[in-house]
Structures are given as structure tokens and as C-alpha cells.
Design a protein around this motif. Sequence first.
Motif, PDB file in Angstrom:
ATOM      1  N   GLY A  20       0.815  -1.210   0.000  1.00  0.00           N
ATOM      2  CA  GLY A  20       0.000   0.000   0.000  1.00  0.00           C
ATOM      3  C   GLY A  20       0.844   1.254   0.000  1.00  0.00           C
ATOM      4  O   GLY A  20       2.050   1.195   0.086  1.00  0.00           O
ATOM      5  N   PRO A  21       0.212   2.391  -0.142  1.00  0.00           N
ATOM      6  CA  PRO A  21      -1.216   2.542  -0.047  1.00  0.00           C
ATOM      7  C   PRO A  21      -1.990   2.205  -1.314  1.00  0.00           C
ATOM      8  O   PRO A  21      -3.132   1.799  -1.239  1.00  0.00           O
ATOM      9  CB  PRO A  21      -1.408   4.003   0.314  1.00  0.00           C
ATOM     10  CG  PRO A  21      -0.210   4.695  -0.196  1.00  0.00           C
ATOM     11  CD  PRO A  21       0.900   3.678  -0.142  1.00  0.00           C
ATOM     12  N   TYR A  22      -1.377   2.335  -2.498  1.00  0.00           N
ATOM     13  CA  TYR A  22      -2.163   2.122  -3.708  1.00  0.00           C
ATOM     14  C   TYR A  22      -1.554   1.127  -4.670  1.00  0.00           C
ATOM     15  O   TYR A  22      -1.966   1.039  -5.808  1.00  0.00           O
ATOM     16  CB  TYR A  22      -2.406   3.443  -4.445  1.00  0.00           C
ATOM     17  CG  TYR A  22      -2.858   4.538  -3.528  1.00  0.00           C
ATOM     18  CD1 TYR A  22      -4.015   4.378  -2.759  1.00  0.00           C
ATOM     19  CD2 TYR A  22      -2.144   5.692  -3.396  1.00  0.00           C
ATOM     20  CE1 TYR A  22      -4.427   5.363  -1.890  1.00  0.00           C
ATOM     21  CE2 TYR A  22      -2.559   6.686  -2.538  1.00  0.00           C
ATOM     22  CZ  TYR A  22      -3.692   6.516  -1.787  1.00  0.00           C
ATOM     23  OH  TYR A  22      -4.095   7.486  -0.929  1.00  0.00           O
ATOM     24  N   GLY A  23      -0.532   0.417  -4.266  1.00  0.00           N
ATOM     25  CA  GLY A  23       0.055  -0.615  -5.116  1.00  0.00           C
ATOM     26  C   GLY A  23       0.864  -0.078  -6.267  1.00  0.00           C
ATOM     27  O   GLY A  23       0.754  -0.573  -7.372  1.00  0.00           O
ATOM     28  N   GLY A  24       1.683   0.919  -6.012  1.00  0.00           N
ATOM     29  CA  GLY A  24       2.519   1.472  -7.071  1.00  0.00           C
ATOM     30  C   GLY A  24       3.390   0.404  -7.709  1.00  0.00           C
ATOM     31  O   GLY A  24       3.910  -0.462  -7.037  1.00  0.00           O
ATOM     32  N   GLU A  25       3.547   0.447  -9.007  1.00  0.00           N
ATOM     33  CA  GLU A  25       4.291  -0.575  -9.739  1.00  0.00           C
ATOM     34  C   GLU A  25       5.804  -0.419  -9.589  1.00  0.00           C
ATOM     35  O   GLU A  25       6.541  -1.315  -9.935  1.00  0.00           O
ATOM     36  CB  GLU A  25       3.911  -0.528 -11.219  1.00  0.00           C
ATOM     37  CG  GLU A  25       2.445  -0.779 -11.480  1.00  0.00           C
ATOM     38  CD  GLU A  25       1.973  -2.146 -11.010  1.00  0.00           C
ATOM     39  OE1 GLU A  25       0.827  -2.234 -10.545  1.00  0.00           O
ATOM     40  OE2 GLU A  25       2.743  -3.116 -11.084  1.00  0.00           O
TER      41      GLU A  25
END
Length: 74
Positions: A20-25
Motif C-alpha cells: 500500500g497505499p495504492y500498489g505502485g508498480e
Amino acid sequence: MTDRENGGLAGRDRTASCGGPYGGESGPGDCGDPARFEVARHLRAPLWVCPVHLGPSLLLADGVLWPPGIRLVR
């Protein structure tokens, strides 16, 4: 040892960190807490998140399926 005895993580790293928080690649997120959930994503690797980042990842992560596919991993 069965998958259940292994905490549901057979063949996986038992100390997986939250993505997290948003699953950056570009790499793991800033959280560092142990991952408790696996969120299925379209054409991407599943996102492993802690309880705090489960909601934000469902709303903002790329490729999250709808309805979301969520699996408890610990």
C-alpha cells in the motif's frame, strides 16, 4: 505441511510487506506492515496489503477487479 498449517502462504514469503497505499508498480509502498490481504488485479500481480490500506487500494490501485477479489492470507 498443508496450506492451512502454513498460514495460507504455501510457497510464499511469510513476511510479505504491505504494498500500500495504492500498489505502485515501482516497488513496495511506504507502509512496511505485514500484508494480511491479497487483492486480485487484471493483468497485474496481486496486491498484498495490510488492513489499513485495504480500502484505499480497492478504490485507487490500478487494475483492481470489480467486484473485488479479496483473499485473507494470514
